[in-house]
Write a protein that holds these residues in place. Structure first.
Motif, mmCIF file in Angstrom:
data_model
loop_
_atom_site.group_PDB
_atom_site.id
_atom_site.type_symbol
_atom_site.label_atom_id
_atom_site.label_comp_id
_atom_site.label_asym_id
_atom_site.label_seq_id
_atom_site.Cartn_x
_atom_site.Cartn_y
_atom_site.Cartn_z
ATOM 1 N N ILE A 1 -1.137 -15.980 6.093
ATOM 2 C CA ILE A 1 -1.011 -15.226 4.842
ATOM 3 C C ILE A 1 -0.336 -16.076 3.757
ATOM 4 C CG2 ILE A 1 1.187 -14.048 5.419
ATOM 5 C CD1 ILE A 1 -1.835 -12.349 3.832
ATOM 6 N N ASP A 2 0.614 -16.942 4.188
ATOM 7 C CA ASP A 2 1.271 -17.806 3.202
ATOM 8 C C ASP A 2 0.317 -18.866 2.666
ATOM 9 O OD1 ASP A 2 3.637 -16.428 3.303
ATOM 10 O OD2 ASP A 2 4.334 -17.552 5.057
ATOM 11 N N VAL A 3 -0.561 -19.338 3.539
ATOM 12 C CA VAL A 3 -1.560 -20.317 3.083
ATOM 13 C C VAL A 3 -2.431 -19.664 2.011
ATOM 14 C CG1 VAL A 3 -3.597 -21.645 3.778
ATOM 15 C CG2 VAL A 3 -1.615 -21.536 5.289
ATOM 16 N N LEU A 4 -2.810 -18.412 2.264
ATOM 17 C CA LEU A 4 -3.674 -17.701 1.317
ATOM 18 C C LEU A 4 -2.926 -17.399 0.023
ATOM 19 C CD1 LEU A 4 -5.495 -15.218 3.734
ATOM 20 C CD2 LEU A 4 -6.480 -17.208 2.614
ATOM 21 N N LYS A 5 -1.687 -16.855 0.164
ATOM 22 C CA LYS A 5 -0.927 -16.451 -1.027
ATOM 23 C C LYS A 5 -0.598 -17.636 -1.918
ATOM 24 C CE LYS A 5 1.781 -12.502 0.505
ATOM 25 N NZ LYS A 5 3.080 -12.281 1.138
ATOM 26 N N ARG A 6 -0.210 -18.739 -1.274
ATOM 27 C CA ARG A 6 0.205 -19.898 -2.070
ATOM 28 C C ARG A 6 -0.965 -20.807 -2.436
ATOM 29 N NH1 ARG A 6 5.140 -22.146 1.411
ATOM 30 N NH2 ARG A 6 5.731 -20.164 2.289
ATOM 31 N N GLY A 7 -2.128 -20.473 -1.957
ATOM 32 C CA GLY A 7 -3.304 -21.288 -2.291
ATOM 33 C C GLY A 7 -3.186 -22.707 -1.756
ATOM 34 N N PRO B 1 -25.894 -20.867 2.757
ATOM 35 C CA PRO B 1 -25.171 -21.393 1.592
ATOM 36 C C PRO B 1 -23.948 -20.528 1.308
ATOM 37 C CG PRO B 1 -27.181 -20.253 0.913
ATOM 38 C CD PRO B 1 -27.196 -20.306 2.416
ATOM 39 N N TYR B 2 -23.076 -21.006 0.463
ATOM 40 C CA TYR B 2 -21.841 -20.315 0.072
ATOM 41 C C TYR B 2 -20.767 -20.332 1.163
ATOM 42 C CZ TYR B 2 -24.249 -18.786 -4.103
ATOM 43 O OH TYR B 2 -24.935 -18.780 -5.285
ATOM 44 N N PHE B 3 -21.060 -20.941 2.300
ATOM 45 C CA PHE B 3 -20.025 -21.075 3.330
ATOM 46 C C PHE B 3 -19.758 -22.562 3.554
ATOM 47 C CE2 PHE B 3 -21.800 -16.913 4.298
ATOM 48 C CZ PHE B 3 -20.646 -16.156 4.431
ATOM 49 N N THR B 4 -18.499 -22.905 3.687
ATOM 50 C CA THR B 4 -18.150 -24.318 3.871
ATOM 51 C C THR B 4 -18.260 -24.708 5.348
ATOM 52 O OG1 THR B 4 -15.872 -23.758 4.319
ATOM 53 C CG2 THR B 4 -16.452 -24.171 2.012
ATOM 54 N N THR B 5 -18.136 -26.007 5.590
ATOM 55 C CA THR B 5 -18.129 -26.452 6.992
ATOM 56 C C THR B 5 -16.803 -26.069 7.658
ATOM 57 O OG1 THR B 5 -17.618 -28.656 6.156
ATOM 58 C CG2 THR B 5 -19.849 -28.286 6.930
ATOM 59 N N ASP C 1 -10.679 -23.394 3.199
ATOM 60 C CA ASP C 1 -10.950 -22.397 2.164
ATOM 61 C C ASP C 1 -10.554 -21.013 2.669
ATOM 62 O OD1 ASP C 1 -13.763 -20.977 3.014
ATOM 63 O OD2 ASP C 1 -13.556 -23.031 3.728
ATOM 64 N N ALA C 2 -10.437 -20.078 1.740
ATOM 65 C CA ALA C 2 -9.904 -18.746 2.050
ATOM 66 C C ALA C 2 -10.741 -18.013 3.103
ATOM 67 C CB ALA C 2 -9.811 -17.920 0.770
ATOM 68 N N THR C 3 -12.046 -18.211 3.063
ATOM 69 C CA THR C 3 -12.899 -17.527 4.047
ATOM 70 C C THR C 3 -12.552 -18.000 5.456
ATOM 71 O OG1 THR C 3 -14.636 -17.635 2.384
ATOM 72 C CG2 THR C 3 -15.314 -16.955 4.582
ATOM 73 N N SER D 1 -9.070 -16.699 6.471
ATOM 74 C CA SER D 1 -9.102 -15.258 6.760
ATOM 75 C C SER D 1 -9.714 -14.991 8.128
ATOM 76 C CB SER D 1 -9.924 -14.502 5.721
ATOM 77 O OG SER D 1 -9.448 -14.793 4.451
ATOM 78 N N LEU D 2 -10.779 -15.729 8.416
ATOM 79 C CA LEU D 2 -11.448 -15.553 9.707
ATOM 80 C C LEU D 2 -10.491 -15.918 10.850
ATOM 81 C CD1 LEU D 2 -14.297 -14.746 10.522
ATOM 82 C CD2 LEU D 2 -14.959 -17.154 10.424
ATOM 83 N N CYS D 3 -9.773 -17.005 10.683
ATOM 84 C CA CYS D 3 -8.803 -17.417 11.715
ATOM 85 C C CYS D 3 -7.680 -16.392 11.821
ATOM 86 C CB CYS D 3 -8.230 -18.794 11.396
ATOM 87 S SG CYS D 3 -9.447 -20.097 11.544
#
Ligand code: GTP
Length: 239
Positions: A189-195, A140-144, A200-202, A205-207
């Motif tokens: 990083i831009d995907v993360l910064k700009r939301g 749980p807590y992890f998306t597909t 999802d962020a996890t 980040s992994l990629c």
């Protein structure tokens, strides 16, 4: 002259919502058959394909936690079970159009599917079977989406093809904002910064940590999977 595919092995992430096609929920078998035929065509190009399916057409874990106050773990486990239903449907549809498949599940249920075994998954791919990964990461807590990133890393895929309802990543929701701009490429990083709503962020980040590119593209346009794999100019690449 036919263009040569630039990838050897890919993970195609299909949301549960995509499988509902023109329906409000559940599985649109007509849409899925068209999808299966597209996958079949891509297989003939010699590309190894693994699928990761979501479950939003049946059950949305995070949403039910938010709306109904369900325990997040319970809701996520229910979502993971729903991906198994979708994966089995896809297996049936793909095999009916002549694509050999194997379903591997991250939550063991031997009567229904073989367990996720990395080396076996790779062997199936080498034997030109489409491998359908179900039950997310098994946690749980992890998306597909995160499951897709993780599995892609484990099987040494060249890219994740993230199927969506829009043509790529936009500066705003193109279905709501008229002048939303489509990005051709983006940095993680831009995907993360700009939301930006790519994954999802996890998952992002992994990629990012493992330099695995993601191509976001529109699954609803016929022929797009093949175009994506032949590096035709579609979608948005996050790298
Ligand atoms: P090869 O060894 O490369 O021939 O692969 P294979 O998948 O054909 O061999 P295997 O004998 O492992 O599997 C035969 C069939 O049984 C396949 O459809 C598998 O998906 C299925 N299978 C294998 N292990 C399990 C399991 O634990 N549970 C279920 N339900 N099916 C399994």
């Amino acid at each position: 002259m036919t263009k040569k595919p630039q990838y050897k092995r890919v993970v195609l992430k299909i949301s549960g919502e995509a499988l509902q096609g023109s329906l409000k929920h559940g599985i649109d078998f007509n849409f899925c058959e068209k999808l299966a035929l597209e996958i079949k065509e891509v297989c003939t190009l010699g590309i190894q394909i693994a699928l990761v399916v979501g479950a939003g057409n049946i059950f949305r874990g995070a949403e039910n936690t938010r709306r109904l106050g369900m325990d997040r773990s319970v809701a996520d486990y229910m979502g993971m079970m729903a991906t198994v239903i979708n994966g089995m449907a896809l297996q049936d549809i793909l095999e009916k159009v002549g694509v050999p498949t194997r379903v591997q599940t991250s939550i063991q249920m031997h009567e229904i599917a073989e367990p996720y075994i990395r080396r076996k998954a790779i062997r199936h791919l080498e034997k030109k079977r489409v491998v359908i990964f179900v039950a997310g990461t098994g946690n749980p807590y992890f998306t597909t989406d995160t499951a897709a990133a993780l599995k892609a890393m484990e099987i040494n895929a060249d890219i994740i093809l993230k199927a969506t309802k829009v043509d790529g990543v936009y500066s705003a929701d193109p279905l709501k904002v008229k002048n939303a701009r489509k990005y051709k490429t983006l940095k993680y990083i831009d995907v993360l910064k700009r939301g930006l709503k790519v994954m999802d962020a996890t998952a992002i980040s992994l990629c990012m940590d493992n330099k695995l590119p993601i191509l976001v593209f529109n699954l609803n346009k016929h022929g797009n999977i093949k175009k994506a794999l032949l590096a035709k100019d579609i979608g948005t690449v996050v790298k």
